[in-house]
Design a protein around this motif. Structure first.
Motif, PDB file in Angstrom:
ATOM      1  N   ALA A   1      42.883  48.540  33.548  1.00 20.37           N
ATOM      2  CA  ALA A   1      41.726  47.706  33.564  1.00 20.37           C
ATOM      3  C   ALA A   1      41.241  48.245  35.234  1.00 20.37           C
ATOM      4  O   ALA A   1      40.574  48.220  35.459  1.00 20.37           O
TER       5      ALA A   1
ATOM      6  N   THR B   1      40.992  43.371  40.339  1.00 18.14           N
ATOM      7  CA  THR B   1      41.943  44.158  39.278  1.00 18.14           C
ATOM      8  C   THR B   1      43.425  43.337  39.618  1.00 18.14           C
ATOM      9  O   THR B   1      43.382  42.364  40.630  1.00 18.14           O
ATOM     10  N   GLN B   2      44.454  43.850  38.794  1.00 21.27           N
ATOM     11  CA  GLN B   2      45.193  43.460  38.476  1.00 21.27           C
ATOM     12  C   GLN B   2      46.403  44.078  38.287  1.00 21.27           C
ATOM     13  O   GLN B   2      46.652  45.436  37.683  1.00 21.27           O
TER      14      GLN B   2
ATOM     15  N   GLN C   1      37.197  49.733  36.223  1.00 23.23           N
ATOM     16  CA  GLN C   1      36.467  48.260  37.279  1.00 23.23           C
ATOM     17  C   GLN C   1      35.901  50.040  37.826  1.00 23.23           C
ATOM     18  O   GLN C   1      34.784  49.675  38.385  1.00 23.23           O
TER      19      GLN C   1
END
Length: 657
Positions: free
Chosen positions: A257, A280-281, A261
């Motif tokens: 992820a 984001t995670q 990005q």
């Protein structure tokens, strides 16, 4: 256009036309020294009309105030010549120090006011009763030269810096995109060259913005927008520094992820809505992942906002005023030292003139004041002043060729113009070329001073040689004194800038650094100065400046968030900030020992801020973790005391990485 022969030819033709117009009008009006009006044209001639107008106004103001000071000092002290010399020397030193502290375009007025008092009063120390007429005449000559140049410059193909400014903005955006692409493609690598280029582009945008606002009425209507754009550019640079440094310490491989990005950010700027939704995670509570969760959306938002501001430049000006402040570095100690050396140089030259009885010795005193003023900002004034000395010496045979070879053949003003045209057109053409300007400028100005074109009798060969010798002595004396008293060099200048950078960190820790825009503008200016003087250590200095920028911004934001904490957290954060400020106040040899206790304090403060859970916001936790991370990741950088130590420490850190 600025680098084309057409621009240089047009610049030379316009400047020569304005100089001849000023010379004709001053001779027609019967002014005492028409060559001063002519020389004023070449002094204020600059690439852009707005820059020349500001310099012309500053020159007129400096001449006016210098003339007033000269009248007061001469009328009060004409019976005590030594006190008069001392007063003139102190006036020059004071004005020069003030010009170094005044960071606006009008600092030139302070500098000019200092040596104008020498130029006006010294030739007339034996006849103080005529000083009012002399001052009035000098102001008229200078004003006439400024009027003639601006009349020609603003009516015949005026040159505006708006296009150059917009090109600089585009260059900044391109470099920002390249840096983002490099960050996305190359994991765990610092891109020092791109960081340095973006910082240089940022400083250029700041300088050109001031010029563009003076040149373009339309841009003046967008002043608030341009100030906001400059602030966003500063923040964008700071964010990219923070992102790159965080990625250096992120575990590999990167989460998919996050990589996606980064790849998205390196493409075209997102829309404002997409930037707001970007995220984001991750599960990391404090350091790399969680901070990147906050940083990357802000990078996207900053790019989107800059793009939006540029689109608004195409709309009608709003003339809305915005009180957004930027701050610039000032060095009072260096300004006082420079002023003191200039005052001492003028006083020594004046004493030599007084006790030798040399009739033309006052010229040496005047030129001494000019040389000390012109090269006051150089780290080592000997380097530029030496070239000025050599090329000004060549002006003597050129002036003799004009006075005794060409002028006897001239019978009217049109013949005078034809005689002057080849040399001055060539000189103006070379003045427009940055590579040749240091050669052409002393030749043109020195020749104009020595020719002393006037309606009165011509200068005798003996007088001309005397003036030429006095002119060279006036240049050589400050070269000698500046070499002994004020030869700073790159290393000493770098140490002063590094010390100023640490003072910014102390101010950020104590809450006295001002707004984010003020801190960033001052810090980025200091960083740029350090990198320019770094030589082969530029990568190490770039890394150190980036680390101090991250630390300062985190401390600045923590000071703003501190009032919202619970009492125990507020007290702990305040104590930690005081310990950080105290750390940078310590002498260099004590910092290595103080680093371990400081790290222990910071770790305990982070624990207090996070216990009980939820007592501090996530932003406070992340900001304080960033402070702790800076000291843990770069212990030798922050314990260093000079750029030399910074360079070796950074090289060691890169080897370990």
């Amino acid at each position: 256009m600025l680098k084309s022969p057409l621009f240089e030819s047009l610049f030379a033709l316009k400047t020569f036309t304005a100089a001849m117009l000023a010379l004709f009008l001053s001779m027609w009006l019967g002014l005492e020294n028409p060559s001063w009006a002519m020389m004023c044209v070449y002094i204020i001639a600059l690439p852009f009309s707005g820059m020349a107008l500001v310099k012309g106004v500053a020159r007129l103001l400096g001449t006016l105030f210098g003339g007033i000071a000269c009248m007061i000092l001469l009328l009060a002290l004409h019976n005590t010549p030594l006190l008069h010399l001392l007063a003139l020397a102190l006036w020059l030193g004071t004005c020069l120090a003030l010009s170094l502290l005044e960071r606006s375009a009008y600092s030139y007025a302070f500098m000019l006011s200092g040596y104008t008092a020498l130029f006006i009063s010294l030739p007339y120390v034996q006849s103080p009763e005529t000083i009012f007429t002399v001052v009035l005449t000098r102001v008229e000559e200078i004003g006439l030269g400024i009027f003639c140049y601006m009349l020609i410059d603003l009516t015949v193909f005026p040159r505006q810096s708006q296009g150059v400014y917009q090109a600089a903005i585009n260059r900044f955006n391109q470099l920002g995109t390249q840096w983002l692409q490099a960050i996305a493609e190359n994991a765990g690598v610092r891109h020092h060259a791109l960081r340095q280029q973006l910082l240089l582009s940022l400083r250029q945008c700041d300088d050109l913005r001031e010029q563009a606002l003076r040149d373009s009425h339309r841009l003046r209507g967008h002043e608030a927008l341009l100030l906001e754009l400059q602030s966003q550019q500063q923040q964008f640079f700071s964010l990219l520094v923070s992102v790159e440094e965080r990625l250096m310490h992120l575990d590999k491989p990167r989460p998919p992820a996050l990589q996606a990005q980064l790849a998205a950010l390196s493409q075209e700027p997102p829309s404002a809505q997409e930037a707001d939704n970007a995220s984001t995670q991750s599960d990391d509570p404090y350091l790399s992942h969680a901070t990147l969760d906050a940083l990357l959306p802000r990078v996207a938002q900053s790019r989107a906002l800059m793009d939006e501001l540029l689109r608004h430049l195409q709309h009608r000006p709003s003339y809305r005023r915005r009180h957004l402040r930027f701050a610039y570095h000032q060095d009072p100690g260096q300004a006082i030292m420079t002023g003191a050396v200039a005052a001492a140089s003028v006083l020594i030259a004046g004493l030599f003139w007084y006790y030798s009885g040399w009739s033309d010795g006052y010229v040496a005193v005047m030129i001494t004041g000019v040389v000390c003023s012109l090269f006051a900002t150089a780290d080592n004034p000997l380097i530029p002043a030496r070239g000025f000395f050599v090329y000004n010496l060549l002006a003597l045979p050129i002036a003799m060729l004009y006075l005794y070879g060409l002028f006897p053949l001239v019978s009217d003003f049109s013949g005078l113009v034809l005689a002057l045209a080849p040399g001055y057109l060539l000189g103006g053409f070379l003045m427009a070329k940055p590579a040749y300007a240091p050669i052409a400028t002393p030749l043109v100005l020195g020749t104009t001073v020595l020719m002393t074109i006037s309606n009165n009798s011509a200068t005798s060969p003996i007088t001309l040689i005397n003036m030429g010798i006095a002119q060279q002595i006036g240049m050589g004396l400050p070269l000698l004194l500046m070499g002994v008293l004020r030869r700073i060099g790159k290393e000493a200048a770098s140490r002063r800038l590094h010390s100023a950078l640490e003072q910014q960190l102390i101010a950020a820790a104590r809450g006295s650094a001002g707004s984010r825009s003020e801190f960033e503008s001052r810090h980025q200016e200091l960083s740029h100065g350090l990198i320019l003087r770094a030589g082969n250590r530029s990568e190490a200095i770039t890394q150190a400046c980036g680390a101090s920028l991250r630390l300062g911004l985190a401390l600045l934001r923590l000071g703003q968030l501190q009032p919202g904490l619970l009492p125990h957290g507020r007290k702990a954060l305040q104590q930690a900030r005081e310990r950080i400020a105290g750390f940078f106040v310590l002498p260099a040899h004590k910092r290595a020992q103080a680093l371990a206790p400081l790290l222990a304090t910071l770790r305990r403060t982070l624990w207090l801020l996070t216990h009980p859970a939820g007592s501090a916001s996530q932003e406070i936790e992340q900001r304080f973790a960033a402070v702790l991370h800076c000291f843990e990741a770069y212990p030798e950088l922050f314990a260093a005391s000079s750029p030399d130590v910074l360079a070796s420490a950074s090289a060691k850190e890169q080897t370990h990485a």
